[in-house]
Design a protein around this motif. Structure first.
Motif, short mmCIF file in Angstrom:
data_model
loop_
_atom_site.label_atom_id
_atom_site.label_comp_id
_atom_site.label_asym_id
_atom_site.label_seq_id
_atom_site.Cartn_x
_atom_site.Cartn_y
_atom_site.Cartn_z
N GLY A 1 -5.26 4.67 -1.11
CA GLY A 1 -4.85 5.90 -1.76
C GLY A 1 -3.34 5.91 -1.92
O GLY A 1 -2.68 4.89 -1.81
N THR A 2 -2.79 7.08 -2.18
CA THR A 2 -1.34 7.21 -2.30
C THR A 2 -0.83 7.94 -1.07
O THR A 2 -1.08 9.13 -0.90
CB THR A 2 -0.95 7.99 -3.57
OG1 THR A 2 -1.55 7.31 -4.69
CG2 THR A 2 0.55 8.04 -3.75
N PRO A 3 -0.10 7.23 -0.19
CA PRO A 3 0.38 7.89 1.02
C PRO A 3 1.49 8.89 0.72
O PRO A 3 2.26 8.71 -0.22
CB PRO A 3 0.91 6.74 1.88
CG PRO A 3 1.19 5.65 0.92
CD PRO A 3 0.26 5.83 -0.24
N ASP A 4 1.54 9.95 1.51
CA ASP A 4 2.61 10.92 1.38
C ASP A 4 3.41 10.94 2.68
O ASP A 4 3.23 10.10 3.55
CB ASP A 4 2.06 12.31 1.03
CG ASP A 4 1.02 12.79 2.03
OD1 ASP A 4 0.95 12.19 3.13
OD2 ASP A 4 0.30 13.75 1.75
N HIS B 1 0.81 -1.22 0.00
CA HIS B 1 0.00 0.00 0.00
C HIS B 1 0.85 1.27 0.00
O HIS B 1 0.32 2.36 -0.22
CB HIS B 1 -0.94 0.01 1.21
CG HIS B 1 -1.88 -1.15 1.22
ND1 HIS B 1 -2.91 -1.28 0.32
CD2 HIS B 1 -1.95 -2.25 2.00
CE1 HIS B 1 -3.57 -2.40 0.55
NE2 HIS B 1 -3.01 -3.01 1.57
N LEU B 2 2.15 1.15 0.27
CA LEU B 2 3.00 2.34 0.29
C LEU B 2 3.16 2.94 -1.10
O LEU B 2 3.37 4.14 -1.24
CB LEU B 2 4.37 1.99 0.88
CG LEU B 2 4.38 1.60 2.36
CD1 LEU B 2 5.78 1.23 2.81
CD2 LEU B 2 3.81 2.72 3.22
N ALA B 3 3.05 2.12 -2.14
CA ALA B 3 3.15 2.63 -3.51
C ALA B 3 1.82 3.19 -4.00
O ALA B 3 1.75 3.76 -5.08
CB ALA B 3 3.62 1.51 -4.44
N GLY B 4 0.78 2.99 -3.20
CA GLY B 4 -0.54 3.48 -3.58
C GLY B 4 -1.46 2.35 -3.95
O GLY B 4 -1.04 1.35 -4.55
N SER B 5 -2.72 2.47 -3.59
CA SER B 5 -3.71 1.46 -3.93
C SER B 5 -5.08 2.11 -3.90
O SER B 5 -5.26 3.20 -3.34
CB SER B 5 -3.65 0.29 -2.94
OG SER B 5 -4.08 0.71 -1.66
#
Length: 198
Positions: free
Chosen positions: A76-79, A68-72
């Protein structure tokens, strides 16, 4: 309380009996023996196992959230602002699973054993976490342990196992000496029964 007795009579069920934590020996109770578990390889392996368990849990938690760190679509896309929350979740998962294991392991390692003229007691710090009345207790003696069982014994959740509840004096240097003192106060040595099942 009158209300509690009335409620039990109305439902026809016996009133629940809550066993209070045992109290320290008073003036009428004589301390006959005190001891601690011997430090040895067993304690070292327990600590090593706990560290391996914590490391494995932390790695599993990181692997679980890594995709999920790359986005899903789900996360969503974590910052950069999400990093503290992610770390908090990883630490929380590890603590939720590892804290009970750690509490049980340290309770057994920090235990202090005591025989009085009435009871077999296990202390952790200033609290009694295990109690068995010696008179009429069934007792088994192993190479490094003495186990007591009696109706109404008290055992803290940290000392409970999958088997029957027993007050265990573990990793003793001279278990026969402890057993002889307990027999002098009314404990019965048995070869089988609840105390042998551990």
């Amino acid at each position: 309380m009158p209300g509690e007795a009335g409620a039990g009579a109305l439902t026809g069920a016996p009133a629940a009996r809550v066993q209070a934590r045992p109290v320290a020996p008073g003036p009428a109770e004589t301390i006959l023996w005190e001891g601690r578990p011997a430090l040895g390889a067993g304690r070292l392996f327990e600590g090593l196992f706990l560290l391996i368990l914590l490391g494995t849990l932390a790695l599993a938690a990181l692997l679980l959230i890594a995709p999920h760190l790359a986005g899903s679509a789900f996360a969503g896309t974590p910052d950069a602002r999400a990093l503290p929350l992610i770390l908090l979740m990883v630490v929380g998962v590890v603590l939720i699973i590892a804290l009970p294991v750690w509490l049980r392991s340290t309770a057994r390692g920090r235990a202090r054993y005591m025989l009085t003229n009435r009871r077999a007691l296990i202390w952790v710090g200033r609290s009694i976490v295990g109690e068995a009345i010696l008179f009429g207790a069934e007792m088994t003696v192993g190479p490094t342990a003495v186990r007591f069982w009696n109706h109404g014994l008290y055992l803290d959740w940290r000392l409970r196992d999958e088997g029957p509840d027993l007050v265990r004096f573990e990793r003793l240097a001279r278990p026969e000496e402890v057993a002889a003192i307990a027999e002098g106060q009314g404990a019965r040595r048995v070869d089988d029964g609840p105390a042998q099942a551990a």
